[in-house]
Write an enzyme that holds these catalytic residues in place. Structure first.
Site, PDB file in Angstrom:
ATOM      1  N   HIS A  41      -6.190   4.487  14.734  1.00 45.24           N
ATOM      2  CA  HIS A  41      -4.933   5.251  14.823  1.00 45.24           C
ATOM      3  C   HIS A  41      -4.088   4.799  16.011  1.00 45.24           C
ATOM      4  CE1 HIS A  41      -6.025   7.794  11.541  1.00 45.24           C
ATOM      5  NE2 HIS A  41      -6.927   8.497  12.188  1.00 45.24           N
TER       6      HIS A  41
ATOM      7  N   LYS B 247       0.838  -1.206   0.000  1.00 49.51           N
ATOM      8  CA  LYS B 247       0.000   0.000   0.000  1.00 49.51           C
ATOM      9  C   LYS B 247       0.873   1.257   0.000  1.00 49.51           C
ATOM     10  CE  LYS B 247      -3.271   2.674   2.766  1.00 49.51           C
ATOM     11  NZ  LYS B 247      -2.414   3.880   2.729  1.00 49.51           N
TER      12      LYS B 247
ATOM     13  N   LEU C  24      -5.256   0.002   6.797  1.00 52.42           N
ATOM     14  CA  LEU C  24      -4.168   0.901   7.153  1.00 52.42           C
ATOM     15  C   LEU C  24      -4.647   2.334   6.959  1.00 52.42           C
ATOM     16  CD1 LEU C  24      -1.073  -0.808   5.429  1.00 52.42           C
ATOM     17  CD2 LEU C  24      -1.586  -0.733   7.877  1.00 52.42           C
ATOM     18  N   ASP C  25      -4.090   3.252   7.753  1.00 50.46           N
ATOM     19  CA  ASP C  25      -4.463   4.660   7.641  1.00 50.46           C
ATOM     20  C   ASP C  25      -4.055   5.226   6.273  1.00 50.46           C
ATOM     21  OD1 ASP C  25      -5.382   4.505  10.228  1.00 50.46           O
ATOM     22  OD2 ASP C  25      -3.588   5.396  11.116  1.00 50.46           O
ATOM     23  N   PHE C  26      -4.599   6.389   5.961  1.00 48.79           N
ATOM     24  CA  PHE C  26      -4.434   7.039   4.663  1.00 48.79           C
ATOM     25  C   PHE C  26      -2.962   7.134   4.243  1.00 48.79           C
ATOM     26  CE2 PHE C  26      -4.388  11.066   2.089  1.00 48.79           C
ATOM     27  CZ  PHE C  26      -5.138  10.605   1.028  1.00 48.79           C
TER      28      PHE C  26
END
Length: 230
Positions: free
Chosen positions: A184, A67, A101-103
């Site tokens: 988060h 990613k 997963l976060d941005f």
């Protein structure tokens, strides 16, 4: 779903007929004769009665994606590219993300159409370790490892995190192993020390390691051996 329930849900069979079909050993699942009514039938199973196909089944699919930053862990988003936009495969609507997963977090992401497999990967009971490489704005002191190993209290959820293992690699970089995936979570853990996370990269999930030949945005199918690791 149990095979007797699967057969009973078909309009052509009633419960008595289903019992007879099983007793007479006329049902096959993936080529195997089935007489146990509790035998599990999945969406991937090929089910036959007297060699007539009742469910053709579909192949399970498993992909490893590297990613990149600036990509949403979602199937659709009106504003940003999603990880599924990077997957150039037919019937993408069948696929889902196993472990988001976060941005701006990069690294290992797993995508599949196998719900049972992804639940084993993400359910809390499994306690599958997720390994992250972390870079921070401020130095990381030995106190971090002690605090993370004890668990941190998150007031928003009214819970204490599971013990986490931190290995300091340099003044402002470390490798962190956690078994949860709270909102988060890693950034909030370092935020406890007022230390901003500048880079976060997931290297592995359990025994599955991100293929270092994959560049950000690239993906490949998992091998049979990798699938069995979960």
């Amino acid at each position: 779903m149990r095979v007797d329930r699967f057969l009973s849900n078909l309009p052509r069979f009633n419960r008595k007929q289903v019992r007879l079909l099983l007793v007479e050993r006329r049902i096959k699942v993936d080529g195997q004769i089935v007489s146990d009514p509790h035998f599990e039938v999945r969406e991937f199973s090929r089910v036959e009665c007297d060699d007539e196909v009742l469910q053709a089944g579909k192949p399970p699919r498993y992909f490893m994606l590297h990613k990149p930053r600036g990509c949403v862990s979602a199937t659709r988003d009106p504003e940003h590219p999603t990880v599924l936009d990077l997957i150039l495969e037919p019937e993408k609507d069948d696929l889902h993300i196993a472990g988001r997963l976060d941005f701006n977090t990069t690294g290992l992401m797993l995508i599949t159409n196998d719900g049972s497999w992804s639940r084993r990967l993400t359910q809390p009971q499994t306690k599958l370790p997720k390994i992250y490489y972390v870079e921070t704005e401020q130095p990381i002191t030995p106190k971090y490892a002690q605090t993370f190993a004890q668990g941190l209290y998150f007031a928003f959820e009214d819970l204490t995190t599971q013990p986490a293992e931190l290995v300091v690699l340099g003044e402002k970089c470390a490798r962190l192993s956690i078994v949860e995936g709270r909102y988060h979570q890693v950034k909030r853990m370092f935020g406890h020390f007022d230390n901003k996370v500048l880079r976060l990269h997931r290297e592995r999930m359990g025994a599955l390691v991100l293929d270092d030949t994959l560049r950000p945005g690239e993906y490949r199918p998992l091998s049979d051996e990798e699938i069995q690791l979960i």
